[in-house]
Motif scaffolding. Structure first.
Motif, PDB file in Angstrom:
ATOM      1  N   HIS A  51       0.828  -1.207   0.000  1.00 21.15           N
ATOM      2  CA  HIS A  51       0.000   0.000   0.000  1.00 21.15           C
ATOM      3  C   HIS A  51       0.865   1.261   0.000  1.00 21.15           C
ATOM      4  O   HIS A  51       0.539   2.244  -0.670  1.00 21.15           O
ATOM      5  CB  HIS A  51      -0.951   0.007   1.191  1.00 21.15           C
ATOM      6  N   LEU A  52       1.962   1.241   0.736  1.00 20.97           N
ATOM      7  CA  LEU A  52       2.864   2.388   0.744  1.00 20.97           C
ATOM      8  C   LEU A  52       3.510   2.592  -0.619  1.00 20.97           C
ATOM      9  O   LEU A  52       3.733   3.726  -1.040  1.00 20.97           O
ATOM     10  CB  LEU A  52       3.938   2.215   1.821  1.00 20.97           C
ATOM     11  N   TYR A  53       3.793   1.495  -1.323  1.00 21.65           N
ATOM     12  CA  TYR A  53       4.327   1.627  -2.681  1.00 21.65           C
ATOM     13  C   TYR A  53       3.331   2.363  -3.566  1.00 21.65           C
ATOM     14  O   TYR A  53       3.706   3.273  -4.305  1.00 21.65           O
ATOM     15  CB  TYR A  53       4.646   0.251  -3.283  1.00 21.65           C
ATOM     16  N   GLY A  54       2.074   1.976  -3.503  1.00 23.26           N
ATOM     17  CA  GLY A  54       1.053   2.624  -4.313  1.00 23.26           C
ATOM     18  C   GLY A  54       0.931   4.105  -4.000  1.00 23.26           C
ATOM     19  O   GLY A  54       0.840   4.942  -4.901  1.00 23.26           O
ATOM     20  N   ALA A  55       0.951   4.450  -2.728  1.00 21.12           N
ATOM     21  CA  ALA A  55       0.847   5.860  -2.336  1.00 21.12           C
ATOM     22  C   ALA A  55       2.080   6.636  -2.788  1.00 21.12           C
ATOM     23  O   ALA A  55       1.970   7.751  -3.309  1.00 21.12           O
ATOM     24  CB  ALA A  55       0.679   5.961  -0.820  1.00 21.12           C
ATOM     25  N   ALA A  56       3.259   6.053  -2.613  1.00 23.24           N
ATOM     26  CA  ALA A  56       4.493   6.737  -3.005  1.00 23.24           C
ATOM     27  C   ALA A  56       4.561   6.919  -4.513  1.00 23.24           C
ATOM     28  O   ALA A  56       4.963   7.985  -4.998  1.00 23.24           O
ATOM     29  CB  ALA A  56       5.708   5.953  -2.514  1.00 23.24           C
ATOM     30  N   ALA A  57       4.156   5.906  -5.250  1.00 26.99           N
ATOM     31  CA  ALA A  57       4.191   6.009  -6.712  1.00 26.99           C
ATOM     32  C   ALA A  57       3.292   7.136  -7.195  1.00 26.99           C
ATOM     33  O   ALA A  57       3.652   7.890  -8.103  1.00 26.99           O
ATOM     34  CB  ALA A  57       3.782   4.681  -7.342  1.00 26.99           C
ATOM     35  N   LYS A  58       2.143   7.275  -6.577  1.00 31.65           N
ATOM     36  CA  LYS A  58       1.217   8.339  -6.978  1.00 31.65           C
ATOM     37  C   LYS A  58       1.755   9.718  -6.597  1.00 31.65           C
ATOM     38  O   LYS A  58       1.658  10.665  -7.373  1.00 31.65           O
ATOM     39  CB  LYS A  58      -0.146   8.105  -6.337  1.00 31.65           C
ATOM     40  N   LEU A  59       2.344   9.834  -5.414  1.00 33.87           N
ATOM     41  CA  LEU A  59       2.876  11.122  -4.963  1.00 33.87           C
ATOM     42  C   LEU A  59       4.085  11.581  -5.775  1.00 33.87           C
ATOM     43  O   LEU A  59       4.346  12.778  -5.872  1.00 33.87           O
ATOM     44  CB  LEU A  59       3.251  11.042  -3.481  1.00 33.87           C
ATOM     45  N   LEU A  60       4.799  10.635  -6.374  1.00 34.42           N
ATOM     46  CA  LEU A  60       5.981  10.992  -7.157  1.00 34.42           C
ATOM     47  C   LEU A  60       5.647  11.415  -8.580  1.00 34.42           C
ATOM     48  O   LEU A  60       6.523  11.778  -9.345  1.00 34.42           O
ATOM     49  CB  LEU A  60       6.967   9.832  -7.177  1.00 34.42           C
ATOM     50  N   GLY A  61       4.391  11.351  -8.949  1.00 29.42           N
ATOM     51  CA  GLY A  61       3.963  11.807 -10.271  1.00 29.42           C
ATOM     52  C   GLY A  61       4.227  10.793 -11.371  1.00 29.42           C
ATOM     53  O   GLY A  61       4.146   9.587 -11.144  1.00 29.42           O
ATOM     54  N   THR A  62       4.574  11.293 -12.555  1.00 29.33           N
ATOM     55  CA  THR A  62       4.723  10.397 -13.710  1.00 29.33           C
ATOM     56  C   THR A  62       5.904   9.445 -13.575  1.00 29.33           C
ATOM     57  O   THR A  62       5.877   8.346 -14.120  1.00 29.33           O
ATOM     58  CB  THR A  62       4.889  11.214 -15.009  1.00 29.33           C
ATOM     59  N   LEU A  63       6.938   9.857 -12.866  1.00 23.88           N
ATOM     60  CA  LEU A  63       8.074   8.964 -12.658  1.00 23.88           C
ATOM     61  C   LEU A  63       7.902   8.067 -11.435  1.00 23.88           C
ATOM     62  O   LEU A  63       8.788   7.278 -11.119  1.00 23.88           O
ATOM     63  CB  LEU A  63       9.368   9.769 -12.515  1.00 23.88           C
ATOM     64  N   GLY A  64       6.787   8.184 -10.763  1.00 24.76           N
ATOM     65  CA  GLY A  64       6.547   7.415  -9.549  1.00 24.76           C
ATOM     66  C   GLY A  64       6.747   5.920  -9.701  1.00 24.76           C
ATOM     67  O   GLY A  64       7.519   5.309  -8.954  1.00 24.76           O
ATOM     68  N   PRO A  65       6.057   5.286 -10.665  1.00 20.03           N
ATOM     69  CA  PRO A  65       6.248   3.841 -10.813  1.00 20.03           C
ATOM     70  C   PRO A  65       7.686   3.470 -11.186  1.00 20.03           C
ATOM     71  O   PRO A  65       8.183   2.426 -10.786  1.00 20.03           O
ATOM     72  CB  PRO A  65       5.286   3.470 -11.941  1.00 20.03           C
ATOM     73  N   VAL A  66       8.352   4.340 -11.912  1.00 21.75           N
ATOM     74  CA  VAL A  66       9.721   4.057 -12.330  1.00 21.75           C
ATOM     75  C   VAL A  66      10.677   4.132 -11.153  1.00 21.75           C
ATOM     76  O   VAL A  66      11.633   3.365 -11.065  1.00 21.75           O
ATOM     77  CB  VAL A  66      10.145   5.047 -13.444  1.00 21.75           C
ATOM     78  N   ILE A  67      10.427   5.042 -10.240  1.00 23.01           N
ATOM     79  CA  ILE A  67      11.304   5.200  -9.082  1.00 23.01           C
ATOM     80  C   ILE A  67      10.885   4.281  -7.933  1.00 23.01           C
ATOM     81  O   ILE A  67      11.716   3.610  -7.320  1.00 23.01           O
ATOM     82  CB  ILE A  67      11.314   6.674  -8.614  1.00 23.01           C
ATOM     83  N   ALA A  68       9.594   4.249  -7.632  1.00 22.06           N
ATOM     84  CA  ALA A  68       9.122   3.517  -6.460  1.00 22.06           C
ATOM     85  C   ALA A  68       9.252   2.005  -6.619  1.00 22.06           C
ATOM     86  O   ALA A  68       9.564   1.305  -5.656  1.00 22.06           O
ATOM     87  CB  ALA A  68       7.674   3.897  -6.149  1.00 22.06           C
ATOM     88  N   TRP A  69       8.999   1.471  -7.811  1.00 23.13           N
ATOM     89  CA  TRP A  69       9.033   0.019  -7.988  1.00 23.13           C
ATOM     90  C   TRP A  69      10.423  -0.562  -7.747  1.00 23.13           C
ATOM     91  O   TRP A  69      10.561  -1.525  -6.986  1.00 23.13           O
ATOM     92  CB  TRP A  69       8.501  -0.380  -9.364  1.00 23.13           C
ATOM     93  N   PRO A  70      11.504  -0.011  -8.349  1.00 21.31           N
ATOM     94  CA  PRO A  70      12.819  -0.595  -8.069  1.00 21.31           C
ATOM     95  C   PRO A  70      13.236  -0.432  -6.612  1.00 21.31           C
ATOM     96  O   PRO A  70      13.883  -1.320  -6.054  1.00 21.31           O
ATOM     97  CB  PRO A  70      13.773   0.139  -9.004  1.00 21.31           C
ATOM     98  N   VAL A  71      12.866   0.681  -6.001  1.00 16.23           N
ATOM     99  CA  VAL A  71      13.183   0.858  -4.585  1.00 16.23           C
ATOM    100  C   VAL A  71      12.464  -0.200  -3.756  1.00 16.23           C
ATOM    101  O   VAL A  71      13.050  -0.830  -2.867  1.00 16.23           O
ATOM    102  CB  VAL A  71      12.827   2.287  -4.112  1.00 16.23           C
ATOM    103  N   LEU A  72      11.186  -0.422  -4.040  1.00 15.49           N
ATOM    104  CA  LEU A  72      10.415  -1.439  -3.323  1.00 15.49           C
ATOM    105  C   LEU A  72      11.025  -2.825  -3.501  1.00 15.49           C
ATOM    106  O   LEU A  72      11.229  -3.558  -2.532  1.00 15.49           O
ATOM    107  CB  LEU A  72       8.963  -1.450  -3.807  1.00 15.49           C
ATOM    108  N   MET A  73      11.345  -3.187  -4.733  1.00 11.04           N
ATOM    109  CA  MET A  73      11.883  -4.516  -4.998  1.00 11.04           C
ATOM    110  C   MET A  73      13.254  -4.707  -4.366  1.00 11.04           C
ATOM    111  O   MET A  73      13.536  -5.751  -3.762  1.00 11.04           O
ATOM    112  CB  MET A  73      11.953  -4.771  -6.508  1.00 11.04           C
TER     113      MET A  73
END
Length: 120
Positions: A51-73
């Motif tokens: 859930h925190l990944y989803g919130a962080a990805a959204k807060l980071l904007g368009t690059l959110g999934p690109v930044i948050a996913w590798p950090v999470l993994m």
């Protein structure tokens, strides 16, 4: 609970029944209670980190999934490996320990490189 969860729980129940290990889950033992507590806390932590990944990805904007996913993994794999180290999953002189550390580093680099390519 998802369909995969139903399948996993059913298979685990089948194996426990076949090996007649149900008594291991209900015996009055202090270590067993600690194991149950740790399992529940682990399940809660897993759900929270998704859930925190989803919130962080959204807060980071368009690059959110690109930044948050590798950090999470990377964090998930690294902390999993650290727990294995602290729980003495490998002996200190075991070659598997060094290979495991190298494999984790390679996986983290691959995740970062793949997500970097997605950002371009």
């Amino acid at each position: 609970m998802t369909c995969k969860g139903v399948v996993n729980c059913s298979y685990a129940g089948f194996l426990i029944t076949r090996k007649q290990n149900w008594a291991e889950f209900v015996r009055p033992d202090e270590r067993l209670l600690i194991s149950w507590r740790n399992s529940i806390l682990s399940g809660i932590a897993f759900s929270c980190h998704i859930h925190l990944y989803g919130a962080a990805a959204k807060l980071l904007g368009t690059l959110g999934p690109v930044i948050a996913w590798p950090v999470l993994m990377c964090c998930t794999m690294t902390f999993g490996q650290l727990w294995g180290f602290f729980l003495r999953e490998f002996r200190p002189d075991d070659d598997g320990r060094r290979i495991n550390a190298l494999g984790t580093a390679v996986l983290c680099m691959a995740i970062v490189m793949t997500s970097s390519a997605a950002a371009v």
